[in-house]
Design a protein around this motif. Structure first.
Motif: not given
Length: 364
Positions: A272-278, A306-321
């Motif tokens: 949870p701490t790492q998620t918050f800082f992410l 570009q960095l923000a887009q890479e982070w979203i694709v790597r750590y977040f669900d890019a298939k969600s709405t």
């Protein structure tokens, strides 16, 4: 001529005969009187009657005149009293008017003094009015140059230069036509610049920053096997207690092991701490992109996106709405161009300074 009276002896001799005779009739006596009256006596009688009639008529007219005179004297007395009251009111009104006239004269004298002071002040200020306008124009042009150099705000610079041109136009001086032409050339340069929707891009970045906390992480997605849907859709047959128990044990045993092809390198689970800082680092990256937008640094702006887009694709669900919408928005923002070469508007500022120094005295 009057007839003489008979002698007394004849009258005395005749009286015995008369007394002794019977009384004559009234008609004969009147005739005797009339016959005895002379013409003078008749005239005197007529004159007396006329005199009496005139005296009575004159006395009556005098009485009427006295009454009319008394009535008119009474009216004149009343009018005199009314005139006295009116004169008193007129005197009071004249006194009040004289006081008001004195006050008005004092105000008029004060107004004349103020007018003279204002005229002298206006004469003092009219000499420096043109220089003041030129100083204001120079300040507006300086503000326009600062807006272009510091924040690349083309709209604010254009407004400032248009206001400067309007001030010069109101002065209506032929000597300022050269300065107005220089300002017009710089205004045309600003109008030909491509329009960058900085507020729209900034609004999209704000929406992305607000949605960071709601983006689902990849590690939080619950993967449900397809066999579960098949089992849930197949109708349950009538079975005994032992058969139902054995079936439930078999299903629990199948869920103990799950084989899944992720087709990519598995990411380690985040605390949870790492998620918050992410999420906070993603927000900071988007804020850095906003700073690049405001400073018109296209390289830094696209790198942060570009960095923000890479982070979203790597750590977040890019298939969600929300994840797909965030990736699409970042891709569109990366394709937009914010780098505009700002024109040099120092020519109009230099011209204003030259006119202020060389034509200041000639404009007065």
């Amino acid at each position: 001529m009057t007839k003489q009276a008979p002698p007394a002896e004849q009258i005395n001799s005749a009286m015995p005969e008369t007394v002794g005779a019977p009384a004559a009739s009234s008609h004969n006596s009147v005739e005797n009187i009339i016959s005895r009256m002379s013409i003078m006596k008749m005239v005197l009688a007529v004159v007396l009657v006329v005199f009496l009639w005139q005296w009575f008529d004159t006395h009556l007219q005098i009485n009427n005149m006295q009454q009319e005179l008394a009535r008119r004297l009474a009216e004149m007395d009343g009018n005199n009293k009314a005139n006295q009251v009116l004169m008193t009111q007129v005197k009071e009104s004249m006194r009040e008017l004289s006081v008001k006239v004195g006050v008005l004269e004092a105000h008029s004298a004060e107004a004349q003094n103020q007018r003279a002071a204002l005229e002298s002040l206006y004469q003092d200020l009219s000499g420096s009015r043109d220089e003041t306008v030129l100083a204001e124009v120079e300040q507006m042009l300086l503000i326009a140059g600062q807006q272009l150099q510091l924040s690349a705000n083309v709209k604010a610079a254009l407004i400032a230069m248009q206001q400067a041109d309007d001030r010069l136009k109101r002065m209506d001086r032929a000597a300022l036509n050269g300065l107005r032409k220089a300002i017009s050339r710089d205004i045309d340069k600003l109008r030909t610049l491509p329009d960058v929707d900085v507020p729209g891009i900034n609004f999209r970045l704000d929406n992305l920053i607000a949605e960071v906390d709601t983006l689902p992480l990849v590690q939080d997605i619950a993967h449900v096997p397809q066999e579960k849907n098949v089992i849930m859709t197949t109708p349950v047959r009538e079975e005994g207690a032992w058969q139902r128990l054995m079936r439930e044990i078999w299903e629990d045993m199948k869920r103990l092991v799950r084989i899944e092809n992720m087709q990519k390198r598995e990411l380690p689970l985040l605390s949870p701490t790492q998620t918050f800082f992410l999420r906070e680092n993603l927000k900071l990256r988007l804020l850095s992109a906003r700073l690049g937008l405001l400073s018109r640094d296209q390289k830094s702006f696209r790198h942060d996106l570009q960095l923000a887009q890479e982070w979203i694709v790597r750590y977040f669900d890019a298939k969600s709405t929300s994840g797909a919408r965030a990736v699409t928005t970042l891709q569109k923002l990366r394709e937009s161009s914010i780098n505009i070469e700002m024109p040099d508007v120092s020519a109009s500022l230099e011209a204003a300074r030259n006119y202020r120094s060389s034509l200041g005295k000639g404009l007065r």
